[in-house]
Scaffold this motif. Structure first.
Motif: not given
Lengths: 247, 346
Positions: A79, A82-83, A107-108, A110-111, A113-114, A159, B206, B222-225
């Motif tokens: 995770a 990814c960030r 979902v992607g 959101l990595a 975006h707040p 992401t 979120r 988890q791969s997407l954060g």
């Protein structure tokens, strides 16, 4: 942070991963340059997907280091990677099947975006870029295989990655679908995203990639321009087969 | 290059604004529908004169709220707990002991019990969320049973004898109402509205997206954060919190609790079943499921009364089997399908 803009975006430094007695990757060293499309090729069991899992953080190497933009990320969980800007797709698509396409991509998004509202906007924007807008409301579980591949790419792109790992996104597509896929990857690269792609179909990959790395039995067998790699003696013997020698 | 025009597409096109507006309108409609349904439910106890039926209504609303709480962890985050009786018991005991032994207001007791239950859920989650799938469910059963045994042998909380609330005049301050069922119908409805609103808000946050991603595919999540472990912990704490509030309300309703009557495995099942029956991970599944399950079982139990305590459990089992065969996505999916079909025709 020691971010050197001229240095490689990713450095895999002498990485070995062993599962008990089985060595999946042995002493792999390679640099990925900023902005390039790198092809990762090799026969089944060569360690391509394992290397992806090492870069994305699913596995930790038994030995060696992985550096992303100059920073050691060897021990970071997926995770966090990814960030930091590494996104990936999976060989067998892993869509969130109870959610619709837009929600999957959200979902992607959101990595980076707040909140959900801005992430949803970004997701819609991403869907437009990968030409999946017409399927936004469709439940992911009901997509066709090529659509699922496209969704995987969309989700990863959402992401906001600087490095994108594509695991066999062109495999199993019809020629026209593969052509659309190639166009998509070119657009992604043109957006400034560095791409590493694992692929089997040589005819499709070689014209697309800037450089190719050939893995064999877990180690790097050859790397260079596509045209050089396909003429490499070791590669022909181990992977391509003798009929390529004549060509 | 042919792709250039696509890349240069403006970040926010009119169609995006349109989509955002449509989405906001849909959310508003859901809220209006919710307000309407809950207003109807608030009026319902006045329409029912029969005290026995009022009792069924209180239990239905309470189980709907409890199942809605269970649904946060089990339905949205996909972590099937069959040990929520533990948190229910913690809420019931915390509220009862604090009130009976120390004169602490039940309102405060509800809050303290809820915080205690959430903390214990985190302590349990720390080791147990490393377990996958069925192993997690089995662990929750075992831990809840251990909690039951502990309470039965702990003299401070009354052991197997339990805790009896004193007889006091009817009062909102002590949540005691000797004959009047309507206040508890409204208390249970209040909890249901609370859990519904939390679900409504969190599902579009979120956390909600993270939970559903974890439920569908943790590796992809988890791969997407998405922080998988942290997501599960948050869902468990919120779920346990509201389950304990329900436990405290139940204790104030029945005025007497013992370990078997608030912490037996039967309760863990009863919290999961309505959501499963109505539709897991949906906003209305828990209420729909409870509205079907609780009245039927309560009424059949009073008719089959003396014949054995297992009858209602056999009934739950049969009902779940029927739904699993006919509508694996729950009763609510009946309505969803027709709407999807309608959209297709248009």
């Amino acid at each position: 942070m020691s971010t050197d803009p001229s240095g490689p975006i990713l450095r895999v430094d002498d990485v070995t991963l062993a599962f008990g007695g089985l060595v999946a990757n042995r002493d792999v060293t390679l640099d990925v340059r900023r902005g390039e499309i790198l092809g990762l090729i090799g026969p089944n069991g060569a360690g391509k997907s394992t290397l992806f899992n090492l870069i994305s953080g699913v596995y930790r190497p038994s030995k060696g280091r992985i550096l992303f933009e100059g920073t050691d990320i060897t021990r970071l969980p997926p995770a966090e990677r990814c960030r930091r800007g590494i996104a990936r797709t999976f060989q067998v698509p892993r869509s969130f099947d109870s959610m619709n396409v837009l929600e999957n991509v959200t979902v992607g998004a959101l990595a980076r975006h707040p909140n959900a509202a801005s992430a949803r906007r970004a997701a819609l924007d991403t869907l437009e870029r990968v030409e999946l807008t017409h399927r936004a409301e469709a439940v992911a579980g009901e997509l066709t295989p090529p659509e699922k591949r496209r969704l995987e790419v969309a989700r990863a792109l959402a992401t906001g990655p600087r490095l994108l790992l594509l695991d066999e996104v062109l495999t199993g597509l019809t020629p026209s679908e593969a052509k659309a896929g190639v166009a998509l990857i070119r657009r992604v690269a043109a957006m400034g995203v560095t791409v590493i792609m694992v692929e089997h179909v040589m005819e499709v990959v070689m014209p697309l990639v800037d450089r190719a790395v050939v893995l064999h039995l877990g180690s790097v067998l050859a790397q260079g321009l596509p045209a050089e790699v396909v003429r490499d003696d070791g590669v022909i013997t181990a992977y391509l087969g003798e009929r390529h020698r004549a060509a | 290059m042919t792709g250039t025009s696509l890349i240069a597409a403006p970040a926010i096109s009119p169609s995006l604004d349109e989509a955002a507006r449509r989405f906001a309108a849909k959310r508003r409609r859901s809220l209006y529908v919710g307000a309407l349904i809950f207003a109807g439910l608030a009026a319902l106890p006045y329409a029912i004169r029969d005290v026995y039926l009022q009792n069924v209504l209180v239990l239905t609303l309470l189980y709907a709220a409890l199942s809605q709480s269970w649904n946060i962890l089990g339905g949205y985050c996909g972590q099937i707990s069959l040990g929520h009786a533990l948190y229910f018991g913690i809420g019931a005991y915390a509220t009862s002991i604090l009130f009976v032994n120390y004169g602490v207001s039940p309102w405060l007791g509800l809050g303290l019990g809820a915080v205690l239950a959430a903390s214990i859920a985190l302590a349990i989650g720390w080791p147990c969320f490393r377990l996958g799938g069925h192993y997690f469910s089995i662990a929750t059963i075992v831990i809840a049973e251990a909690g039951l045994l502990l309470m039965q042998n702990w003299d401070f909380v009354g052991g197997a004898m339990g805790v009896q609330w004193p007889f006091n005049p009817d009062s909102w301050a002590t949540l005691q109402f000797a004959r009047d069922k309507i206040p508890h119908a409204h208390l249970a409805l209040g909890l249901l509205v609370g859990t519904w609103l939390v679900t409504f808000v969190v599902a579009e946050s979120r956390w909600g997206y993270g939970w559903r991603a974890v439920k569908d595919d943790p590796a992809a999540a988890q791969s997407l954060g998405v922080e998988v472990f942290r997501s599960k912990m948050a869902a468990a704490a919120i779920s346990a919190f509201f389950t304990a509030v329900g436990g405290g309300l139940y204790a104030s309703y029945v005025s007497y609790i013992d370990p078997e009557s608030v912490m037996s495995f039967r309760f863990s099942l009863l919290f999961a079943l309505p959501a499963v029956l109505g539709g897991v991970g949906t906003l209305w599944g828990a209420l729909v499921g409870a509205a079907i399950l609780i009245p039927i079982t309560e009424i059949s139990r009073s008719y089959l009364g003396g014949t054995g305590s297992g009858i209602d459990l056999i009934f739950y089992g049969g009902l779940v089997m029927v739904v699993a065969i006919a509508r694996p996505e729950g009763v609510l999916s009946l309505f969803k399908r027709t709407r999807a079909a309608r959209n297709e025709e248009v």
